[in-house]
Design a protein around this motif. Structure first.
Motif, short mmCIF file in Angstrom:
data_model
loop_
_atom_site.label_atom_id
_atom_site.label_comp_id
_atom_site.label_asym_id
_atom_site.label_seq_id
_atom_site.Cartn_x
_atom_site.Cartn_y
_atom_site.Cartn_z
N PRO A 1 -13.28 -0.75 6.76
CA PRO A 1 -12.02 -1.30 6.31
C PRO A 1 -12.20 -2.81 5.69
CG PRO A 1 -12.06 -0.52 8.64
CD PRO A 1 -13.30 -0.78 8.36
N TYR A 2 -11.60 -3.08 4.70
CA TYR A 2 -11.48 -4.56 4.00
C TYR A 2 -10.23 -4.95 4.10
CZ TYR A 2 -12.55 -8.24 1.08
OH TYR A 2 -12.63 -9.71 0.80
N TYR A 3 -10.29 -6.10 4.98
CA TYR A 3 -8.85 -6.63 5.23
C TYR A 3 -8.33 -7.86 4.14
CZ TYR A 3 -5.09 -9.15 7.67
OH TYR A 3 -4.02 -10.01 8.02
N LEU A 4 -7.20 -7.77 3.96
CA LEU A 4 -6.75 -8.89 2.89
C LEU A 4 -5.63 -9.54 3.53
CD1 LEU A 4 -6.58 -6.45 -0.20
CD2 LEU A 4 -8.17 -8.33 -0.04
N ASN A 5 -5.88 -10.58 3.56
CA ASN A 5 -4.90 -11.76 4.30
C ASN A 5 -4.20 -12.44 2.99
OD1 ASN A 5 -3.39 -13.15 6.01
ND2 ASN A 5 -5.01 -14.83 6.13
N LEU A 6 -3.21 -11.72 2.72
CA LEU A 6 -2.69 -12.17 1.18
C LEU A 6 -1.71 -13.46 1.28
CD1 LEU A 6 -1.70 -8.62 -0.19
CD2 LEU A 6 -3.82 -10.02 -0.68
N ALA A 7 -0.98 -13.66 2.51
CA ALA A 7 -0.19 -14.61 2.70
C ALA A 7 0.32 -14.73 4.42
CB ALA A 7 1.17 -14.44 2.01
N PRO A 8 0.80 -15.58 5.07
CA PRO A 8 1.09 -15.60 6.51
C PRO A 8 1.98 -14.36 6.74
CG PRO A 8 1.39 -17.75 5.49
CD PRO A 8 0.96 -17.13 4.22
N ASN A 9 2.70 -13.90 5.91
CA ASN A 9 3.56 -12.79 6.21
C ASN A 9 3.60 -11.53 5.56
OD1 ASN A 9 4.72 -13.91 3.82
ND2 ASN A 9 6.79 -12.97 3.98
N TYR A 10 2.34 -11.27 4.82
CA TYR A 10 1.99 -10.05 4.37
C TYR A 10 0.54 -9.94 4.21
CZ TYR A 10 2.28 -12.31 -0.25
OH TYR A 10 2.32 -13.03 -1.38
N ALA B 1 -2.84 -6.63 3.63
CA ALA B 1 -3.24 -5.15 3.45
C ALA B 1 -4.46 -4.90 3.83
CB ALA B 1 -3.17 -5.18 1.81
N THR B 2 -4.65 -3.59 3.91
CA THR B 2 -6.17 -3.18 4.39
C THR B 2 -6.48 -2.05 3.56
OG1 THR B 2 -5.63 -3.70 6.92
CG2 THR B 2 -7.39 -2.17 6.42
N VAL B 3 -7.56 -1.95 2.92
CA VAL B 3 -8.25 -0.92 2.21
C VAL B 3 -9.51 -0.16 2.89
CG1 VAL B 3 -9.15 -0.26 -0.24
CG2 VAL B 3 -7.48 -2.09 0.11
N ARG B 4 -9.44 1.18 2.97
CA ARG B 4 -10.64 1.64 3.70
C ARG B 4 -11.26 2.56 2.57
NH1 ARG B 4 -9.20 5.12 6.98
NH2 ARG B 4 -10.74 5.17 8.43
N PRO B 5 -12.36 2.41 2.36
CA PRO B 5 -13.04 3.56 1.41
C PRO B 5 -13.41 4.47 2.46
CG PRO B 5 -14.09 1.30 0.75
CD PRO B 5 -12.74 1.10 1.94
N ARG B 6 -13.51 5.77 2.16
CA ARG B 6 -13.68 6.68 3.28
C ARG B 6 -14.78 7.82 2.89
NH1 ARG B 6 -8.57 10.20 5.39
NH2 ARG B 6 -9.34 11.30 7.19
N TYR B 7 -15.74 8.25 3.35
CA TYR B 7 -16.59 9.21 3.25
C TYR B 7 -16.26 10.13 4.34
CZ TYR B 7 -21.00 11.81 3.32
OH TYR B 7 -21.68 12.95 3.48
#
Length: 792
Positions: free
Chosen positions: A262-271, A273-279
């Motif tokens: 997983p790659y975690y994106l801390n975009l702002a204090p209140n939102y 996202a998490t992106v998971r490349p998957r094999y």
């Protein structure tokens, strides 16, 4: 003297800065950790309270005199040494139990050399630093007193917060404050065990960063390498920051090995996202993504998943099934892999008088959850709901505007109606004297694909319903009486009806009721506690007119299962498409045992029955043609209680005329925590041929080994609904679970008896303080063992 004291201060701050910055990277070590580690029998009772029973011991950290929020640099510097020399060359030589204290930070060394002219410091025969965040040692250290650049060789360190320990060949803090750690290993295991550790060629921690990055990292279990990654990101504090998270790994019989970093994106204090490349070994490459937004008024989650050209699925059949059918000549053509996808939205909002809700999930095919599962915050269900609603509530007025549809994932041939949309309005108010009034109104439109349907199932259209009521509630401390009268009007505008069925039918039904109850109390002693026992008899007469509803549609109607609470309902059906006729008297009795001091309810028992003065003619399918000569309903009983850590409950539906029990069940559950759960249950229902036992538990055999199990067995079909058998090892270092499962794949079949039996094996390894392999185990236990709370 002041000159070399200032020099010492610069060196101390530089060294301590290195250790604090390296606080994300503990490693396998013994000597330093043993200085602060105590076995269980040497800990105080206060320390043992917070220590899990599976931990062999714990660290006892030094006591720090000041608040952790205060900076060491804000305190004066205190220096002690048995001998100090100042040379003309600019060197200051400290020797003999050198101790430097500044706030909560302490440095200890046998000797130290500081060169004022070269602005360098050198400790060559060992150094120890104690800080509220980290404790560290090294064989020697060099520092630049101006830039704070520092090198510490052969370091050992302990992180006080996460309780990691580690070693590094070299720790380097450069002029910019960045830290590089060469040839290091770390673990959260105590010094009494080295069950797992992570080694890396190098770590780097940027100045001010909340994350560190490891290069060429290897996870080892008992010195056996089990996982390698060229790049790994770790948090060094509780602050969120964008970066790669610990990779997720699992194995299933349908998908094979699965790997997802997983790659975690801390975009702002209140939102975020998490992106998971998957094999997925047997299916291919894919990706999952999840976006979360949170504010004081609403929370929203958007999720999606995609696997292109699934190698084992063509949109209808698994490849193995396709090959068998192809050999039998039942399908033709080549196997064509299908794209698999999921998208979902969940939303809740509260804007003063307004509330909003969205629950929407869609998948590419009905086998998606069974084949692929998901790590997204989406529930796997037999039918997926897609709904959205807007609500307004103020004073006596309530409004609800909503739309809804269901997407079935089993083989049931008739899809559910879509509610597109429905508006419901309710208002209640007061009249002079003891009177109250209310008006309910709703309008809804229903649609579905009906090309292959006929009769009442083919009907689509809209419905309008109005329901005014007048009430007179009278109450006192010893009882109550409520008189009610009302009128129910329903009008339809229908399409695709049979030629002899009216397209715009109307239904007009009057109703009235009288509801009365009394409260009796007595004081008693219950296992040494002062308890109040209540006796609460209640009677309710209900009259509701009959109208033939045989030709009306069945948009949202369901016959309710008979329970004690149904004695007090106005309708024995859900929805508005069927309104039951009634001329009946309900009689019920409730008794409670309540703690006199706290008001806590220990036990509640209900028993009741309905006396019918006329036959009930309205059924779900329309109007009953033959007379129902039964004068009394079933006898409905319930029992529920909470005594200590035990929760008990049961229900029974007894048919007095036939002298038989139509439905019943009982359960007892003990729960003290997630590791001590025992559930015993039994239920049966003659109308659906359900006769099942259910036993589940998670319970320690010893301080570290626990058994996990479930046996849900259907006595009618002699089939295992679900069986679990597993063992868990748990200590302060790691947790390992191995679970075997057999279960009925009910979403794949329309009827329970036709469901396929499947088997699965789960392995979960949790490295304490990091993450785990086999994340699907937690949702499985939460679903299978009543009372189990899913751990993060």
């Amino acid at each position: 003297m002041n000159q070399w004291v200032r020099s010492i201060q610069g060196g101390v701050i530089a060294l301590a800065g290195v250790f604090a910055a390296s606080s994300g990277w503990p490693a396998e070590t013994d000597s330093l950790a043993w200085d602060y580690w105590l076995p269980r029998d040497e800990l105080s009772q206060r320390e043992l309270i917070s220590l899990p029973e599976f931990c062999a011991g714990a660290y006892r950290w030094p006591l720090f005199p000041h608040s952790k929020a205060l900076k060491a640099e804000d305190f004066p510097l205190e220096v002690e040494a048995q001998h100090a020399e100042y040379f003309n060359s600019g060197e200051v030589f400290l020797k003999g139990d050198v101790v430097v204290i500044q706030g909560n930070r302490t440095l200890r060394a046998p000797s130290a050399i500081l060169n004022h002219k070269l602005r360098e410091g050198h400790i060559s025969d060992g150094v120890l630093v104690e800080d509220p965040d980290v404790i560290a040692t090294g064989t020697d250290a060099r520092m630049n007193l101006d830039t704070k650049a520092t090198t510490l060789n052969n370091a050992e360190f302990l992180l006080l917060g996460p309780e990691f320990r580690g070693t590094a060949k070299q720790l380097v803090r450069d002029d910019a404050g960045n830290v590089r750690i060469a040839s290091s290993t770390f673990t959260r295991c105590g010094p009494d065990s080295n069950n797992w550790r992570i080694g890396a060629r190098s770590f780097e921690i940027k100045d001010g960063s909340d994350y560190g990055t490891a290069r060429r990292a290897v996870i080892r279990i008992k010195n056996v390498p089990v996982f390698y990654t060229p790049y790994l990101s770790f948090p060094i504090n509780e602050q969120r920051k964008s970066g790669w998270l610990f990779p997720q790994m699992s194995f299933t019989s349908q998908g094979g090995i699965e790997f997802a970093p997983p790659y975690y994106l801390n975009l702002a204090p209140n939102y975020d996202a998490t992106v998971r490349p998957r094999y997925v070994q047997k299916r291919g490459l894919g990706i999952e993504a999840e976006f979360r937004h949170l504010s004081s008024r609403e929370q929203t989650t958007l999720a999606g998943s995609f696997i292109g050209q699934d190698k084992s699925y063509d949109g209808t059949f698994e490849k193995d099934d396709f090959d068998r059918l192809s050999e039998a000549g039942l399908v033709s053509g080549p196997f064509e892999p299908a794209d698999r996808w999921l998208y979902a939205m969940r939303h809740k909002g509260d804007f003063g008088y307004w509330r909003t809700t969205v629950d929407y999930t869609a998948v590419s095919d009905r086998d998606y959850f069974r084949n692929l599962g998901t790590e997204l915050d989406v529930a796997s269900r037999r039918e997926l709901e897609r709904s959205g609603q807007l609500q307004y509530s103020r004073g006596g007025f309530d409004m609800r505007f909503w739309a809804q549809r269901f997407d079935r994932l089993d083989s049931f041939p008739v899809e559910a109606y879509q509610r597109l949309p429905e508006l419901t309005l309710n208002y209640s108010g007061f009249l002079p004297g003891p009177f109250e009034w209310s008006m309910g109104a709703s309008g809804a439109s229903y649609d579905r694909t009906n090309d292959e349907l006929n009769g009442v199932n083919k009907i689509v259209g809209s419905r309008v319903h109005l329901e005014p009521r007048l009430r007179m509630p009278l109450s006192n401390s010893w009882g109550f009486l409520t008189l009610m009268g009302g009128y129910r009007y329903t009008a339809y505008d229908l399409s695709d009806t049979e030629p002899d069925v009216e397209a715009k039918p109307e239904r007009k039904i009057g109703l009235g009721s009288a509801d009365a109850g009394m409260f009796f109390e007595r004081d008693m002693n219950f296992f040494g506690a002062s308890v109040i026992q209540t006796l609460e008899p209640r009677v309710r007469y209900l009259y509701q007119q009959f109208q033939d509803q045989n030709d009306l549609p069945r948009f949202d109607v369901t016959k309710l299962t008979f329970r004690y609470d149904q004695l007090w309902r106005d309708n024995r059906f859900s929805g508005l498409d069927r309104i039951s006729d009634a001329d009946q008297l309900s009689v019920g009795l409730t008794s409670r045992f309540i703690n006199a001091a706290t008001g806590r309810e220990y036990l509640r028992a209900n028993l009741g029955q309905i006396r019918y003065f006329k036959d009930r003619r309205v059924t779900k399918s329309g109007t009953q043609q033959s007379r129902d000569l039964t004068n009394d309903s079933e006898l409905a009983g319930e029992l529920v209680g909470q005594i200590g850590r035990w929760r008990i409950g049961g229900n029974i539906i007894w048919e007095p005329n036939e002298k038989r029990t139509d439905e019943g069940g009982a359960f007892a559950r003990f729960r003290s925590d997630n590791d001590h759960i025992l559930y015993l249950g039994y239920r049966f229902r003659k109308s659906t041929d359900v006769d099942q036992t259910d036993i589940s538990f998670t319970w320690p055999l010893t301080g570290r080994y626990s058994l996990i199990g479930r046996w849900n067995f259907d006595l009618n079909t002699r089939r295992i609904v679900e069986g679990l058998a597993g063992i868990e090892y748990n200590d302060c270092c790691w947790k390992i679970r191995f679970i075997a499962r057999t279960y009925l794949d009910t979403p794949s079949a329309r009827l329970f008896a036709e469901a396929d039996t499947r088997q699965a094996v789960y392995l979960q390894i949790v490295f304490k303080g990091l993450a785990g392999i086999g994340n699907s185990v937690e949702p499985l236990l939460a679903k299978s063992i009543p009372g189990y709370a899913m751990e993060n």
